[in-house]
Motif scaffolding. Structure first.
Motif, PDB file in Angstrom:
ATOM      1  N   SER A  38       1.834 -15.865  -8.729  1.00  0.00           N
ATOM      2  CA  SER A  38       1.659 -16.284  -7.338  1.00  0.00           C
ATOM      3  C   SER A  38       2.886 -15.964  -6.490  1.00  0.00           C
ATOM      4  CB  SER A  38       1.333 -17.775  -7.258  1.00  0.00           C
ATOM      5  OG  SER A  38       0.021 -18.017  -7.743  1.00  0.00           O
ATOM      6  N   ALA A  39       4.055 -15.912  -7.118  1.00  0.00           N
ATOM      7  CA  ALA A  39       5.261 -15.505  -6.392  1.00  0.00           C
ATOM      8  C   ALA A  39       5.155 -14.044  -5.972  1.00  0.00           C
ATOM      9  CB  ALA A  39       6.504 -15.724  -7.249  1.00  0.00           C
ATOM     10  N   ASP A  40       4.630 -13.211  -6.867  1.00  0.00           N
ATOM     11  CA  ASP A  40       4.472 -11.790  -6.547  1.00  0.00           C
ATOM     12  C   ASP A  40       3.419 -11.597  -5.473  1.00  0.00           C
ATOM     13  OD1 ASP A  40       5.732  -9.326  -7.299  1.00  0.00           O
ATOM     14  OD2 ASP A  40       3.860  -8.673  -8.233  1.00  0.00           O
ATOM     15  N   VAL A  41       2.355 -12.380  -5.530  1.00  0.00           N
ATOM     16  CA  VAL A  41       1.311 -12.319  -4.506  1.00  0.00           C
ATOM     17  C   VAL A  41       1.855 -12.799  -3.162  1.00  0.00           C
ATOM     18  CG1 VAL A  41      -0.927 -13.259  -3.800  1.00  0.00           C
ATOM     19  CG2 VAL A  41      -0.560 -12.542  -6.165  1.00  0.00           C
ATOM     20  N   PRO A  95       0.790  -1.240   0.000  1.00  0.00           N
ATOM     21  CA  PRO A  95       0.000   0.000   0.000  1.00  0.00           C
ATOM     22  C   PRO A  95       0.820   1.288   0.000  1.00  0.00           C
ATOM     23  CG  PRO A  95      -0.918  -1.576   1.549  1.00  0.00           C
ATOM     24  CD  PRO A  95       0.395  -2.132   1.119  1.00  0.00           C
ATOM     25  N   THR A  96       2.074   1.246   0.475  1.00  0.00           N
ATOM     26  CA  THR A  96       2.878   2.471   0.481  1.00  0.00           C
ATOM     27  C   THR A  96       3.359   2.833  -0.923  1.00  0.00           C
ATOM     28  OG1 THR A  96       4.989   1.333   0.885  1.00  0.00           O
ATOM     29  CG2 THR A  96       3.686   1.965   2.813  1.00  0.00           C
ATOM     30  N   LYS A 133      -3.696  -9.811   9.923  1.00  0.00           N
ATOM     31  CA  LYS A 133      -5.089  -9.747   9.463  1.00  0.00           C
ATOM     32  C   LYS A 133      -5.158  -9.251   8.022  1.00  0.00           C
ATOM     33  CE  LYS A 133      -9.402  -7.176  10.173  1.00  0.00           C
ATOM     34  NZ  LYS A 133     -10.056  -6.066  10.923  1.00  0.00           N
ATOM     35  N   LYS A 134      -4.403  -8.212   7.710  1.00  0.00           N
ATOM     36  CA  LYS A 134      -4.402  -7.682   6.346  1.00  0.00           C
ATOM     37  C   LYS A 134      -3.797  -8.686   5.376  1.00  0.00           C
ATOM     38  CE  LYS A 134      -4.187  -2.803   7.684  1.00  0.00           C
ATOM     39  NZ  LYS A 134      -3.344  -1.567   7.722  1.00  0.00           N
ATOM     40  N   ALA A 135      -2.764  -9.389   5.831  1.00  0.00           N
ATOM     41  CA  ALA A 135      -2.123 -10.389   4.977  1.00  0.00           C
ATOM     42  C   ALA A 135      -3.124 -11.476   4.587  1.00  0.00           C
ATOM     43  CB  ALA A 135      -0.926 -11.003   5.699  1.00  0.00           C
ATOM     44  N   ASP A 136      -3.857 -11.986   5.563  1.00  0.00           N
ATOM     45  CA  ASP A 136      -4.822 -13.050   5.297  1.00  0.00           C
ATOM     46  C   ASP A 136      -5.960 -12.549   4.412  1.00  0.00           C
ATOM     47  OD1 ASP A 136      -3.348 -14.822   6.816  1.00  0.00           O
ATOM     48  OD2 ASP A 136      -4.490 -14.446   8.651  1.00  0.00           O
ATOM     49  N   MET A 137      -6.398 -11.325   4.638  1.00  0.00           N
ATOM     50  CA  MET A 137      -7.465 -10.754   3.824  1.00  0.00           C
ATOM     51  C   MET A 137      -7.028 -10.635   2.371  1.00  0.00           C
ATOM     52  SD  MET A 137      -9.492  -7.077   4.254  1.00  0.00           S
ATOM     53  CE  MET A 137     -10.051  -7.491   5.900  1.00  0.00           C
ATOM     54  N   LEU A 153       3.708 -11.609   2.380  1.00  0.00           N
ATOM     55  CA  LEU A 153       4.759 -11.524   3.400  1.00  0.00           C
ATOM     56  C   LEU A 153       4.988 -10.089   3.858  1.00  0.00           C
ATOM     57  CD1 LEU A 153       7.554 -14.064   2.382  1.00  0.00           C
ATOM     58  CD2 LEU A 153       6.127 -14.097   4.422  1.00  0.00           C
ATOM     59  N   LEU A 154       4.943  -9.148   2.927  1.00  0.00           N
ATOM     60  CA  LEU A 154       5.117  -7.742   3.305  1.00  0.00           C
ATOM     61  C   LEU A 154       3.999  -7.303   4.257  1.00  0.00           C
ATOM     62  CD1 LEU A 154       6.195  -6.227  -0.145  1.00  0.00           C
ATOM     63  CD2 LEU A 154       7.647  -6.655   1.844  1.00  0.00           C
ATOM     64  N   PHE A 155       2.777  -7.772   4.005  1.00  0.00           N
ATOM     65  CA  PHE A 155       1.680  -7.506   4.939  1.00  0.00           C
ATOM     66  C   PHE A 155       1.933  -8.191   6.278  1.00  0.00           C
ATOM     67  CE2 PHE A 155      -1.561  -6.328   1.529  1.00  0.00           C
ATOM     68  CZ  PHE A 155      -1.829  -5.074   2.065  1.00  0.00           C
ATOM     69  N   CYS A 156       2.430  -9.440   6.241  1.00  0.00           N
ATOM     70  CA  CYS A 156       2.691 -10.187   7.479  1.00  0.00           C
ATOM     71  C   CYS A 156       3.653  -9.440   8.397  1.00  0.00           C
ATOM     72  CB  CYS A 156       3.284 -11.556   7.156  1.00  0.00           C
ATOM     73  SG  CYS A 156       2.105 -12.789   6.605  1.00  0.00           S
ATOM     74  N   LEU A 157       4.604  -8.751   7.812  1.00  0.00           N
ATOM     75  CA  LEU A 157       5.592  -8.015   8.599  1.00  0.00           C
ATOM     76  C   LEU A 157       4.947  -6.874   9.383  1.00  0.00           C
ATOM     77  CD1 LEU A 157       8.447  -7.919   5.942  1.00  0.00           C
ATOM     78  CD2 LEU A 157       8.492  -9.182   8.098  1.00  0.00           C
TER      79      LEU A 157
END
Length: 249
Positions: free
Chosen positions: A180-183, A155-156, A196-200, A188-192
């Motif tokens: 799928s590699a890019d996704v 998002p940044t 919750k956002k990563a899973d969504m 992972l960037l969300f996981c950091l």
């Protein structure tokens, strides 16, 4: 109008000068990498169908290498998510749609994602020789695609204009490879930051595309290992956990 400093990172500063954004790199930043970023961005721009800042000039700003782009007026998608948490699901839908548009494109002159990731895995001291070998073997066995991959889609790096249109910034890591590699990298960037956002994000992508979540997840250890090569201390613990998952099934 004097150039106004609007952002600072470990390797560069970004200034606004009217309708232009000037990315100024540190004095010790390799010239080849500056030129490569400009070239990658120009190639993505020429692909068409993606809203990206145009490269206007590569030059020298106060004695340092710089790239001048169109300045994109608006707020980042990250800012909007922070300001309007009640609209998170809506923003995630828009972000996935934007990602899918990017992944639908082809840019055949870009480096291949698999080649880049293989080099990154070789550079990682935190992993054993056996783990690195397993990673590269698994990487080589993954399906070979040639879709346009951003490489740092988060998002940044998305600016939302007043009219709601979205512009995608920072294409320096762009390659051609498996969607799928890019996704998985975005996940992972969300996981950091926020699980919750990563899973969504993962759930929306898989639902929209009919992709099995398990397939995207097979990329996670490989992508985590590649991300480790950036040597960001705050990311090491989580990425090592992902990278050391040896059961890819």
């Amino acid at each position: 109008m004097a150039a106004e400093l609007i952002a600072t990172t470990a390797t560069k500063k970004v200034y606004r000068d009217g309708d232009k954004a000037i990315k100024v790199f540190n004095a010790d930043f390799p010239k080849a990498e500056v030129l490569n970023e400009a070239l990658i961005t120009a190639r993505v721009e020429e692909t068409g169908g993606i809203d990206v800042p145009k490269v206007l000039e590569v030059g020298v700003f106060e004695g340092k290498w710089s790239i001048t782009f169109d300045f994109i007026e608006g707020k980042t998608l990250q800012q909007l998510m922070d300001e309007n948490p009640d609209k998170l699901a809506e923003y995630m839908e828009q972000m996935v749609d934007l990602h899918l548009n990017i992944l639908s494109k082809h840019c055949p002159l870009l480096n291949k994602l698999k080649d880049k990731m293989s080099r990154q895995i070789l550079e990682i001291d935190e992993l054993s020789d056996i783990t690195r070998y397993d990673m590269r073997t698994k990487l080589d066995s993954m399906p070979k695609h040639t879709k346009l991959c951003h490489g740092d889609f988060n998002p940044t790096n998305i600016v939302v204009r007043e009219d709601g249109s979205m512009c995608v910034l920072d294409w320096v890591h762009a390659t051609q490879g498996n969607a799928s590699a890019d996704v998985a990298r975005t996940y992972l960037l969300f996981c950091l930051q926020d699980q919750k956002k990563a899973d969504m994000y993962m759930d929306i992508f898989c639902k929209k595309t009919g992709t099995a979540k398990k397939y995207v997840q097979t990329w996670l250890p490989i992508v985590a290992a590649a991300q480790l090569s950036k040597k960001r201390p705050e990311e090491v613990e989580l990425l090592q956990k992902w990278a050391n998952v040896c059961d890819y099934q």
